[in-house]
Scaffold this active site. Structure first.
Site, mmCIF file in Angstrom:
data_model
loop_
_atom_site.group_PDB
_atom_site.id
_atom_site.type_symbol
_atom_site.label_atom_id
_atom_site.label_comp_id
_atom_site.label_asym_id
_atom_site.label_seq_id
_atom_site.Cartn_x
_atom_site.Cartn_y
_atom_site.Cartn_z
ATOM 1 N N LYS A 123 46.884 5.324 105.716
ATOM 2 C CA LYS A 123 45.594 5.717 105.164
ATOM 3 C C LYS A 123 45.193 4.809 104.004
ATOM 4 C CE LYS A 123 45.851 9.463 101.860
ATOM 5 N NZ LYS A 123 45.574 10.808 101.472
ATOM 6 N N LYS B 252 55.855 13.022 96.774
ATOM 7 C CA LYS B 252 55.600 12.475 95.443
ATOM 8 C C LYS B 252 56.900 12.001 94.786
ATOM 9 C CE LYS B 252 52.177 11.773 92.919
ATOM 10 N NZ LYS B 252 50.840 11.420 93.322
ATOM 11 N N LYS C 40 44.764 3.396 97.043
ATOM 12 C CA LYS C 40 44.701 2.387 95.981
ATOM 13 C C LYS C 40 46.048 1.689 95.783
ATOM 14 C CE LYS C 40 45.387 5.512 92.060
ATOM 15 N NZ LYS C 40 45.346 6.847 92.551
HETATM 16 P P1 AMP Z 1 43.626 11.246 96.012
HETATM 17 O O1 AMP Z 1 43.116 10.103 95.233
HETATM 18 O O2 AMP Z 1 44.612 10.858 97.060
HETATM 19 O O3 AMP Z 1 44.084 12.397 95.155
HETATM 20 O O4 AMP Z 1 42.402 11.817 96.850
HETATM 21 C C1 AMP Z 1 41.242 12.401 96.308
HETATM 22 C C2 AMP Z 1 40.422 12.935 97.450
HETATM 23 O O5 AMP Z 1 40.072 11.884 98.369
HETATM 24 C C3 AMP Z 1 41.157 13.985 98.303
HETATM 25 O O6 AMP Z 1 40.230 14.984 98.705
HETATM 26 C C4 AMP Z 1 41.663 13.224 99.497
HETATM 27 O O7 AMP Z 1 41.812 14.039 100.637
HETATM 28 C C5 AMP Z 1 40.558 12.168 99.691
HETATM 29 N N1 AMP Z 1 41.135 10.933 100.252
HETATM 30 C C6 AMP Z 1 41.995 10.068 99.645
HETATM 31 N N2 AMP Z 1 42.297 9.020 100.445
HETATM 32 C C7 AMP Z 1 41.609 9.208 101.596
HETATM 33 C C8 AMP Z 1 41.485 8.481 102.827
HETATM 34 N N3 AMP Z 1 42.109 7.320 103.019
HETATM 35 N N4 AMP Z 1 40.703 8.994 103.791
HETATM 36 C C9 AMP Z 1 40.031 10.160 103.607
HETATM 37 N N5 AMP Z 1 40.097 10.887 102.481
HETATM 38 C C10 AMP Z 1 40.866 10.444 101.480
#
Ligand code: AMP
Ligand code: TRP
Length: 341
Positions: free
Chosen positions: A213, A115, A216
Site C-alpha cells: 500500500k 507496529k 510515506k
Molecule cells: P495513516 O497515515 O496510515 O494513519 O492513515 C490515515 C488515513 O489514511 C487512514 O484512514 C488510512 O486508512 C488512510 N490510508 C493510509 N494509507 C492509505 C492507502 N495507501 N490507501 C488508502 N487509504 C490509506
C-alpha cells in the site's frame, strides 16, 4: 429525527499522501456534503504521541493536517473539526474503558503487533522467537498498548454511530463496538455501537511496488499532496506497470495498471470501463501522461493554497469548544451510570 453522528480522525504524523486523500479525506468531504450525518473530524494528536515525535514536527503536522482538512473541503460550518488533545474528558473515558479490558486482548491486536515489529527487517522477523517477541513487547511504549482504548473513547464519547475508516482500522472498530456493548450490558444503554463506513478507494497502492500500500515510509512510490508538479509527473511516469501494453483493469495480473486506473477514476470521476475504452490501443505512455496532468491539477489546491496559521487555529478552536460540550454532556451520563455522581 436527529441525523446519525459520524466521526473519524487522522493522526498528524507527516505529510499527507494520495492514499490518505483518496482513502480518507476525500471521503470525509463527500460524507459531509451529502448532509446525511452530523459530522465530526479530528486531528488524532494524542495517538500521534505513541510515535514519540519531535515537538516542533508534531506542532507543524497538527497545523498542516488542519490546513489539509480545510483545503480538501471540510467546512467548520458544516462539520465539527477539532484537535483531540483539547478534549480533556477523553482521558477520563479512556481510563474508565480500560477497566473493562484484559491486557491480553490489547496485546493480541494486529495493529499493535505490526507496529512493534515494523522496525524489524523481514529476515529478523522470520527468526524472531517467542522470548524475543516478549522482550520487544516489554520494552515498547505503553501508549501503543492502550491505543485502541483511546480510539474507542474518541468514538464513544460522542456517541459515534458511523466511522469512515480504511480496512486497517476494522479491528480497532470491532474493539470499540465490543467495549460499547460491554459497558451497556453492565451499566445500561449508554453508547451507540459504532459501525464502519468503508471507502470505495480503500487501498491506494505504491507506485513503485503495486503489491504494497502507498505509504510515506516508501517515499519513491508515494505521491504527497504537496509534491511539486515535476515530482508528480516523474513519479507517475516511472510507476511500475508490466511488460504488456493494454490499459486494462486486472488487479491480479496487472496490479500496477489497475492501481493507476483506480487513481484515475477517483481523481476524474470517469468510471474505469470508460477509461479502458479511451486508452484502448494507445499504450501506457499516453495514459500515464494524462494521469500525471490530472494529478497535477487535482492536487494544485494542496500546493498553492495559503491559509494563515491564525485562521487555521481559530477554526480548530471553534470546533474544540463544540466537541468539548458534547463530550462533557456524555461524561455526565457515564459518571452517573457508574455511581460516580
Ligand atoms: P495513516 O497515515 O496510515 O494513519 O492513515 C490515515 C488515513 O489514511 C487512514 O484512514 C488510512 O486508512 C488512510 N490510508 C493510509 N494509507 C492509505 C492507502 N495507501 N490507501 C488508502 N487509504 C490509506
Ligand atoms: N487509528 C486511526 C488511524 O490510524 C486514527 C484514529 C484515532 C481514529 N482515533 C480514531 C479514526 C477514531 C476513527 C475514529 O487511521
Amino acid at each position: 429525527m436527529a441525523k446519525p453522528l459520524l466521526i473519524s480522525g487522522i493522526q498528524p504524523t507527516g505529510r499527507l499522501h494520495l492514499g490518505n486523500y483518496l482513502g480518507a479525506l476525500k471521503n470525509f468531504v463527500e460524507l459531509q456534503n451529502a448532509g446525511d450525518y452530523r459530522c465530526l473530524f479530528f486531528i488524532a494528536d494524542l495517538h500521534a504521541l505513541t510515535e514519540n515525535p519531535d515537538p516542533k514536527d508534531l506542532h507543524e503536522n497538527i497545523i498542516g493536517l488542519a490546513k489539509s482538512f480545510l483545503i480538501a473541503g471540510l467546512d467548520p460550518k458544516r462539520s465539527i473539526i477539532f484537535q483531540q488533545s483539547k478534549i480533556q474528558p477523553l482521558q477520563e473515558l479512556k481510563w474508565i474503558l480500560s477497566t473493562l479490558v484484559p491486557p491480553g486482548e490489547l496485546l493480541r491486536m494486529t495493529a499493535f503487533k505490526e507496529k512493534v515489529l515494523q522496525a524489524l527487517k523481514p529476515e529478523e522477523r522470520e527468526k524472531l522467537t517467542k522470548e524475543g517477541y516478549d522482550q520487544i513487547i516489554e520494552n515498547t511504549n505503553y501508549g501503543l498498548v492502550e491505543y485502541p482504548v483511546l480510539m474507542a473513547a474518541d468514538i464513544l464519547i460522542f456517541n459515534g454511530e458511523f466511522v469512515p475508516v480504511g480496512k486497517d482500522q476494522l479491528q480497532h472498530l470491532e474493539f470499540a463496538r465490543m467495549l460499547a456493548r460491554k459497558f451497556n450490558t453492565r451499566f445500561g444503554a449508554t453508547f451507540a455501537e459504532p459501525k464502519e463506513l468503508l471507502t470505495k478507494t480503500s487501498r491506494v497502492m505504491s507506485l513503485t511496488d503495486p503489491e504494497k500500500k502507498m505509504s510515506k515510509s516508501q517515499p519513491e512510490g508515494c505521491l504527497f499532496l504537496d509534491d511539486s508538479p515535476a515530482d508528480i509527473k516523474k513519479k507517475i511516469m516511472r510507476a511500475v506497470t508490466d511488460s504488456g501494453s493494454e490499459v486494462k483493469f486486472d488487479p491480479e495480473s496487472k496490479a500496477g495498471v489497475a492501481n493507476l486506473l483506480s487513481i484515475y477514476e477517483a481523481l476524474s470521476g470517469t468510471p474505469i470501463p470508460e477509461l479502458e475504452k479511451k486508452y484502448a490501443g494507445k499504450g501506457y505512455g499516453q495514459f500515464k501522461a494524462d494521469l500525471a496532468d490530472l494529478a497535477v491539477d487535482a492536487l494544485a489546491p494542496f500546493r498553492d493554497t495559503k491559509i494563515a496559521d491564525a485562521k487555521i487555529k481559530s477554526a480548530l478552536k471553534t470546533g474544540d469548544a463544540k466537541a468539548k460540550k458534547l463530550a462533557d454532556a456524555k461524561m455526565k451520563v457515564v459518571k452517573t451510570k457508574l455511581g460516580l455522581l
